[in-house]
Design an enzyme around this catalytic site. Structure first.
Site, PDB file in Angstrom:
ATOM      1  N   GLY A  10      37.577  37.145  44.748  1.00 38.26           N
ATOM      2  CA  GLY A  10      36.308  38.107  45.481  1.00 38.26           C
ATOM      3  C   GLY A  10      35.662  38.930  44.497  1.00 38.26           C
ATOM      4  CB  ALA A  41      35.633  31.305  49.248  1.00 34.27           C
ATOM      5  CB  ALA A  89      40.301  33.068  42.582  1.00 35.90           C
ATOM      6  N   GLY A  90      37.207  34.030  41.758  1.00 35.32           N
ATOM      7  CA  GLY A  90      36.424  34.909  40.811  1.00 35.32           C
ATOM      8  C   GLY A  90      35.058  34.541  40.472  1.00 35.32           C
ATOM      9  CE  LYS A 121      43.813  28.560  47.245  1.00 33.11           C
ATOM     10  NZ  LYS A 121      42.346  29.441  47.134  1.00 33.11           N
TER      11      LYS A 121
END
Lengths: 267, 77
Positions: free
Chosen positions: A163, A211, A189-190, A102
């Site tokens: 995040g 995550a 992401a997000g 990644k």
């Protein structure tokens, strides 16, 4: 008519196959036990890891990933230049014996937005060295196409900043990017909660990477299970074909056969 | 220009900290000096930004002032 499979068919990426459309980021968990429980609940078969100096990287994570039946997707998180990302990628391949990567080249520490020039430059070099590059990118369809042309195995557009938990801020751009490339698209992401993951799949993404949304939730294994169901729901919905949006109402109940219920004139 | 010290050691930088190692120290020795088992899988090494394959750790010697980075997979997005 057969019911939709509860256990969906694998999807192909980077010369391999994955069962789960939920890629789990290993960052942000309170401890290894919580991570392991979340991995089991997520059903993921691919987990991201970062490379760090050994004094900052206690052993045990890889064992937990392998115990969960998953393979690793090393990242270049924290790299602010193409050169740093390239060296980190080479370290990861040497350490983990995988050419899956990644790629993240970050522009600045405030936005953590991907640096388009650095990402593209690093992608070209790494694809040329045989890496299977999953490129973290903005939600720009043109950049997605350039990354595909550079030889990336998958593109990973952000829904919103890393995040932030703001979800998918530009669904239109994600669907345009989906149409712009032939390689798998992984929303990265997000994401804030499970419905964001369902939307990503409904927009045509092949998978999501989560995550923070899982690891920093109040109950990571429970949220991991929610994401697992969400990606399955989104994938089923995408394949089922949504109804067109209409300006006005349209009854689903037929009017034919409606009984006449007016009161009578008589006594 | 850093050179060999009088006691036969050389000064390098290992994971950001100064480290004195034998003048004939190898990459494998530095991995061990940092407290890692050189036979543990999942570790990689770069010297001055160039990755040294595991197969070359035992034969790659270090020069004074070289920067050695020893990394492992850890939790991350």
């Amino acid at each position: 008519m057969p019911r939709p499979a509860a256990d969906p068919a694998p999807w192909a990426v980077a010369g391999g196959e994955l069962r789960s459309r939920l890629i789990l980021g290993s960052g942000g968990f309170a401890d290894l036990a919580t991570f392991g429980a979340a991995l089991e609940a997520a059903g993921s078969d691919l987990v991201t890891v970062a490379m760090r100096r050994i004094d900052q990287a206690p052993p045990g994570l890889l064992d937990a990933i392998h115990a969960g039946g998953a393979r690793v997707l090393p990242n270049t998180a924290g790299c602010y230049s193409a050169d740093d990302a390239i060296t980190t990628a080479r370290l990861a391949r040497e350490a983990l014996e995988t050419d899956w990567l990644k790629l993240e080249v970050i522009a600045d520490p405030v936005t953590l937005l991907p640096d388009p020039e650095g990402t593209l430059a690093a992608a070209r070099v790494l694809a040329g060295e045989g890496f299977r590059v999953f490129a973290y990118t903005s939600d720009d369809p043109v950049l997605g196409r350039r990354l595909e042309e550079a030889g990336c195995a998958a593109v990973m557009p952000l829904g919103s900043p890393i995040g932030s938990g703001l979800g998918i801020l530009n669904p239109h751009a994600i669907s345009l990017l989906r149409e712009a490339v032939a390689v798998p698209v992984v929303l990265d992401a997000g994401l804030g909660t499970a419905s964001d993951a369902a939307l990503a799949l409904e927009l045509g993404c092949d998978a999501v990477l989560a995550a923070t949304a899982i690891s920093r939730s109040a109950d990571p294994p429970r949220m991991a299970a929610a994401f697992r169901h969400a990606v399955e729901a989104g994938h089923l919905a995408a394949g089922a074909g949504r109804v067109p949006r209409r300006r006005h109402a349209q009854a689903s109940t037929p009017t034919a056969g409606l009984p006449d219920l007016k009161p009578g004139d008589g006594a | 220009m850093a050179t060999q010290e009088h006691d036969g050691t050389i000064g390098i930088e290992a994971n950001g900290e100064p480290l004195a190692v034998a003048a004939d120290a190898t990459v494998r020795d530095v991995v061990a000096a940092l407290g890692a088992d050189p036979d543990e899988r999942g570790i990689a090494v770069a010297v001055d930004g160039a990755v040294i394959p595991r197969s070359a750790w035992a034969t790659t010697r270090l020069a004074p002032a070289q920067r050695v980075e020893v990394v492992r997979a850890t939790a991350g997005g």
